[in-house]
Design a protein around this motif. Structure first.
Motif, short mmCIF file in Angstrom:
data_model
loop_
_atom_site.label_atom_id
_atom_site.label_comp_id
_atom_site.label_asym_id
_atom_site.label_seq_id
_atom_site.Cartn_x
_atom_site.Cartn_y
_atom_site.Cartn_z
N CYS A 217 0.94 -1.41 0.05
CA CYS A 217 0.07 -0.13 -0.22
C CYS A 217 0.91 1.21 -0.15
O CYS A 217 1.87 1.20 0.47
CB CYS A 217 -0.67 0.04 1.10
SG CYS A 217 -2.00 -1.47 1.39
N GLU B 130 0.66 3.93 2.00
CA GLU B 130 0.69 4.33 3.21
C GLU B 130 2.23 3.70 3.73
O GLU B 130 3.09 4.40 4.13
CB GLU B 130 -0.40 3.95 4.15
CG GLU B 130 -1.59 4.62 3.83
CD GLU B 130 -2.46 3.94 3.02
OE1 GLU B 130 -2.12 3.23 1.99
OE2 GLU B 130 -3.79 3.74 3.25
N ARG B 131 1.96 2.48 3.55
CA ARG B 131 3.50 1.55 4.22
C ARG B 131 4.54 1.80 3.33
O ARG B 131 5.78 2.13 3.94
CB ARG B 131 3.11 0.19 4.19
CG ARG B 131 2.20 -0.35 5.35
CD ARG B 131 1.95 -1.78 5.20
NE ARG B 131 0.83 -2.10 4.50
CZ ARG B 131 0.70 -3.32 3.87
NH1 ARG B 131 1.78 -4.14 3.99
NH2 ARG B 131 -0.25 -3.33 2.99
N CYS C 6 -6.30 0.61 4.97
CA CYS C 6 -6.61 -1.05 5.11
C CYS C 6 -6.18 -1.02 6.66
O CYS C 6 -5.35 -0.49 7.32
CB CYS C 6 -6.18 -1.66 4.28
SG CYS C 6 -4.48 -2.06 4.22
N CYS D 85 -2.41 -1.14 7.09
CA CYS D 85 -1.86 0.07 7.29
C CYS D 85 -2.06 0.70 8.70
O CYS D 85 -1.34 1.47 9.25
CB CYS D 85 -2.27 1.02 6.07
SG CYS D 85 -1.51 0.53 4.56
ZN ZN Z 1 -3.09 -0.43 3.25
#
Ligand code: ZN
Length: 137
Positions: free
Chosen positions: A58, A60-61, A93, A96
């Motif tokens: 993702c 974010e990560r 998610c 995250c």
């Molecule tokens: Zn995520």
């Protein structure tokens, strides 16, 4: 703690910018994220998919990994902004949410919710976060 509007706008702009670089040939769901660290730096990350779906990462990560790579293991988050390519509802998610919590349980999360742009602390999105508790000797 609510961030000043111009700071939130800067973060959203940074997330929107990196969203265009997402590698999402399978889902076509591009996501961009920008994190603001306690040191005052902004790092961007986009989602990176893979033919082996579980290997997808993702935005974010990716942004958090970039922040750690630049600031080291003491990096703490102040805020995270998330946006998708359609600029529709896009919440982090579960994975995250856990990772964001690791680097600051009061991190402000800015995302497009059902009622428009929303800004809430991560602990409201992930109550009962998993925390590692070292064994007592
Ligand atoms: Zn995520």
């Amino acid at each position: 703690m609510t961030l000043p509007v111009h700071v939130q706008e800067d973060l959203i702009a940074a997330a929107r910018e990196v969203c265009a670089k997402a590698y999402a040939p399978y889902s076509k769901h591009r996501v961009g994220a920008a994190v603001l660290t306690q040191e005052g730096n902004i790092y961007q990350g986009c989602n990176v998919e893979n033919a082996a779906y579980p290997l997808c990462v993702c935005g974010e990560r990716n942004a958090i990994a970039k922040a750690i790579s630049e600031e080291g293991p003491s990096m703490q988050l102040k805020a995270v902004a998330i946006i998708n390519g359609e600029e529709k509802v896009c919440t982090p998610c579960g994975a995250c949410r856990q990772v964001i919590s690791e680097f600051g349980q009061s991190t402000q999360v800015i995302y497009m919710g059902a009622q428009g742009w929303t800004s809430v602390p991560i602990y409201t999105l992930l109550p009962g976060v998993f925390e590692f508790e070292p064994e007592v000797a």
